[in-house]
Scaffold this motif. Structure first.
Motif, PDB file in Angstrom:
ATOM      1  N   ASN A  73      29.361 -12.660 -22.339  1.00 28.74           N
ATOM      2  CA  ASN A  73      28.280 -11.919 -21.680  1.00 28.74           C
ATOM      3  C   ASN A  73      28.016 -12.457 -20.273  1.00 28.74           C
ATOM      4  OD1 ASN A  73      27.963 -10.318 -23.935  1.00 28.74           O
ATOM      5  ND2 ASN A  73      26.185 -11.399 -24.699  1.00 28.74           N
ATOM      6  N   LYS A  74      28.122 -13.778 -20.092  1.00 27.50           N
ATOM      7  CA  LYS A  74      27.947 -14.358 -18.750  1.00 27.50           C
ATOM      8  C   LYS A  74      29.049 -13.889 -17.810  1.00 27.50           C
ATOM      9  CE  LYS A  74      25.389 -18.558 -19.784  1.00 27.50           C
ATOM     10  NZ  LYS A  74      25.353 -20.012 -19.635  1.00 27.50           N
ATOM     11  N   ILE A  75      30.262 -13.826 -18.326  1.00 25.18           N
ATOM     12  CA  ILE A  75      31.378 -13.323 -17.510  1.00 25.18           C
ATOM     13  C   ILE A  75      31.115 -11.878 -17.122  1.00 25.18           C
ATOM     14  CG2 ILE A  75      33.856 -12.827 -17.425  1.00 25.18           C
ATOM     15  CD1 ILE A  75      34.153 -15.088 -19.597  1.00 25.18           C
ATOM     16  N   ALA A  76      30.633 -11.075 -18.072  1.00 27.78           N
ATOM     17  CA  ALA A  76      30.349  -9.659 -17.809  1.00 27.78           C
ATOM     18  C   ALA A  76      29.283  -9.496 -16.728  1.00 27.78           C
ATOM     19  CB  ALA A  76      29.912  -8.949 -19.091  1.00 27.78           C
ATOM     20  N   VAL A  77      28.315 -10.403 -16.695  1.00 24.53           N
ATOM     21  CA  VAL A  77      27.271 -10.349 -15.674  1.00 24.53           C
ATOM     22  C   VAL A  77      27.848 -10.707 -14.306  1.00 24.53           C
ATOM     23  CG1 VAL A  77      25.172 -11.507 -14.857  1.00 24.53           C
ATOM     24  CG2 VAL A  77      25.334 -10.765 -17.234  1.00 24.53           C
ATOM     25  N   LEU A  98      35.285  -5.941 -20.605  1.00 24.29           N
ATOM     26  CA  LEU A  98      33.907  -6.421 -20.571  1.00 24.29           C
ATOM     27  C   LEU A  98      32.931  -5.285 -20.300  1.00 24.29           C
ATOM     28  CD1 LEU A  98      34.246  -9.778 -18.654  1.00 24.29           C
ATOM     29  CD2 LEU A  98      34.320  -9.349 -21.093  1.00 24.29           C
ATOM     30  N   GLN A  99      31.771  -5.407 -20.883  1.00 26.85           N
ATOM     31  CA  GLN A  99      30.676  -4.501 -20.601  1.00 26.85           C
ATOM     32  C   GLN A  99      29.364  -5.240 -20.827  1.00 26.85           C
ATOM     33  OE1 GLN A  99      30.544  -1.152 -23.293  1.00 26.85           O
ATOM     34  NE2 GLN A  99      31.714  -2.261 -24.817  1.00 26.85           N
ATOM     35  N   LEU A 100      28.366  -4.827 -20.076  1.00 28.46           N
ATOM     36  CA  LEU A 100      27.061  -5.472 -20.218  1.00 28.46           C
ATOM     37  C   LEU A 100      26.461  -5.151 -21.583  1.00 28.46           C
ATOM     38  CD1 LEU A 100      25.323  -4.825 -16.784  1.00 28.46           C
ATOM     39  CD2 LEU A 100      26.139  -6.997 -17.675  1.00 28.46           C
ATOM     40  N   PRO A 101      25.884  -6.158 -22.248  1.00 27.01           N
ATOM     41  CA  PRO A 101      25.181  -5.868 -23.496  1.00 27.01           C
ATOM     42  C   PRO A 101      23.862  -5.156 -23.188  1.00 27.01           C
ATOM     43  CG  PRO A 101      24.953  -8.182 -22.905  1.00 27.01           C
ATOM     44  CD  PRO A 101      25.870  -7.566 -21.901  1.00 27.01           C
ATOM     45  N   GLU A 102      23.195  -4.641 -24.203  1.00 32.28           N
ATOM     46  CA  GLU A 102      21.912  -3.945 -24.013  1.00 32.28           C
ATOM     47  C   GLU A 102      20.809  -4.903 -23.579  1.00 32.28           C
ATOM     48  OE1 GLU A 102      21.520  -0.598 -24.049  1.00 32.28           O
ATOM     49  OE2 GLU A 102      23.687  -0.591 -24.341  1.00 32.28           O
ATOM     50  N   GLU A 103      20.921  -6.171 -24.004  1.00 29.56           N
ATOM     51  CA  GLU A 103      19.950  -7.200 -23.622  1.00 29.56           C
ATOM     52  C   GLU A 103      20.688  -8.431 -23.128  1.00 29.56           C
ATOM     53  OE1 GLU A 103      16.056  -6.725 -26.429  1.00 29.56           O
ATOM     54  OE2 GLU A 103      17.680  -7.959 -27.207  1.00 29.56           O
ATOM     55  N   LEU A 104      20.090  -9.104 -22.153  1.00 25.82           N
ATOM     56  CA  LEU A 104      20.615 -10.375 -21.660  1.00 25.82           C
ATOM     57  C   LEU A 104      19.595 -11.446 -22.029  1.00 25.82           C
ATOM     58  CD1 LEU A 104      21.819  -9.350 -18.081  1.00 25.82           C
ATOM     59  CD2 LEU A 104      23.170  -9.524 -20.167  1.00 25.82           C
ATOM     60  N   ILE A 105      19.946 -12.311 -22.943  1.00 25.91           N
ATOM     61  CA  ILE A 105      19.028 -13.359 -23.395  1.00 25.91           C
ATOM     62  C   ILE A 105      19.564 -14.711 -22.955  1.00 25.91           C
ATOM     63  CG2 ILE A 105      17.943 -14.444 -25.404  1.00 25.91           C
ATOM     64  CD1 ILE A 105      18.251 -11.689 -26.817  1.00 25.91           C
ATOM     65  N   GLY A 106      18.773 -15.397 -22.108  1.00 21.66           N
ATOM     66  CA  GLY A 106      19.142 -16.711 -21.629  1.00 21.66           C
ATOM     67  C   GLY A 106      20.335 -16.721 -20.687  1.00 21.66           C
ATOM     68  N   ILE A 107      20.624 -15.603 -20.052  1.00 25.53           N
ATOM     69  CA  ILE A 107      21.806 -15.498 -19.192  1.00 25.53           C
ATOM     70  C   ILE A 107      21.440 -15.481 -17.715  1.00 25.53           C
ATOM     71  CG2 ILE A 107      23.768 -14.032 -18.565  1.00 25.53           C
ATOM     72  CD1 ILE A 107      23.977 -13.268 -21.500  1.00 25.53           C
ATOM     73  N   VAL A 108      20.360 -14.775 -17.366  1.00 20.63           N
ATOM     74  CA  VAL A 108      19.920 -14.715 -15.970  1.00 20.63           C
ATOM     75  C   VAL A 108      18.472 -15.167 -15.868  1.00 20.63           C
ATOM     76  CG1 VAL A 108      21.548 -12.927 -15.215  1.00 20.63           C
ATOM     77  CG2 VAL A 108      19.354 -12.248 -16.178  1.00 20.63           C
ATOM     78  N   ILE A 129      18.163  -1.355 -18.114  1.00 16.00           N
ATOM     79  CA  ILE A 129      17.497  -0.063 -17.970  1.00 16.00           C
ATOM     80  C   ILE A 129      18.507   1.016 -17.598  1.00 16.00           C
ATOM     81  CG2 ILE A 129      15.710   1.212 -16.690  1.00 16.00           C
ATOM     82  CD1 ILE A 129      14.653  -1.002 -18.609  1.00 16.00           C
ATOM     83  N   GLU A 130      19.378   0.706 -16.642  1.00 17.10           N
ATOM     84  CA  GLU A 130      20.392   1.665 -16.213  1.00 17.10           C
ATOM     85  C   GLU A 130      21.657   0.911 -15.821  1.00 17.10           C
ATOM     86  OE1 GLU A 130      20.753   5.428 -13.182  1.00 17.10           O
ATOM     87  OE2 GLU A 130      18.766   4.642 -13.630  1.00 17.10           O
ATOM     88  N   LYS A 131      22.675   0.977 -16.693  1.00 19.90           N
ATOM     89  CA  LYS A 131      23.918   0.223 -16.464  1.00 19.90           C
ATOM     90  C   LYS A 131      24.603   0.635 -15.167  1.00 19.90           C
ATOM     91  CE  LYS A 131      25.189  -1.182 -21.085  1.00 19.90           C
ATOM     92  NZ  LYS A 131      26.202  -1.268 -22.099  1.00 19.90           N
TER      93      LYS A 131
END
Length: 153
Positions: A73-77, A98-108, A129-131
């Motif tokens: 998920n960090k790579i995807a961000v 890779l694709q962004l998950p619906e939620e980013l927890i502890g990543i940004v 909110i909007e990929k």
């Protein structure tokens, strides 16, 4: 006419993970957020390699390491256009787009200095909110932000 030969620009690995199609300008960000400078595994990277899709790309090969979903998920961000290949016995055993998950927890990190996540020992949490526009919203303070404006933890 001479037959064109295909050559590897970065050496093959027996087992591990290859992160390919990283925009060149994002290479060192990906290395940093994954903490690759602190691991004992063999890490090989190529920078400003030719790419039909990106013009110039980067690649990272990490021997004997498979990334967790949180790391993916960090790579995807940091590099949403990247691709991950799992290598086993010199062969690609799995490919991931890779694709962004619906939620980013502890990543940004939230940009709001008054957000509870910046003042208490708790993980940040963002909703996508909007990929297509990389628009996120903090779950706690409800502040909106563009993904590229946020610091990856």
């Amino acid at each position: 006419m001479e037959k064109a030969s295909k050559k590897l620009e970065v050496a093959a690995i027996k087992n591990g993970t290859v992160i390919d199609h990283i925009p060149s300008e994002k290479l060192f960000k990906v290395i940093s957020i994954l903490g690759l400078e602190h691991i004992n595994n063999q890490v090989t990277f190529g920078y400003n390699l030719e790419s039909k899709r990106l013009g110039k790309k980067a690649i990272i090969k990490v021997a004997d390491k498979y990334f967790t979903q949180a790391e993916v998920n960090k790579i995807a961000v940091a590099a949403p256009s990247a691709k991950i290949n799992i290598i086993k016995d010199y062969e690609v055993s799995e490919k991931m787009v890779l694709q962004l998950p619906e939620e980013l927890i502890g990543i940004v990190k939230c940009r709001n200095p008054k957000c509870i996540t910046n003042n208490e020992p708790m993980a940040s949490k963002f909703r996508i909110i909007e990929k297509s526009k990389s628009l996120l919203q903090c779950y706690y303070c409800e502040r909106f932000a563009k993904l590229e404006e946020l610091e990856v933890l």
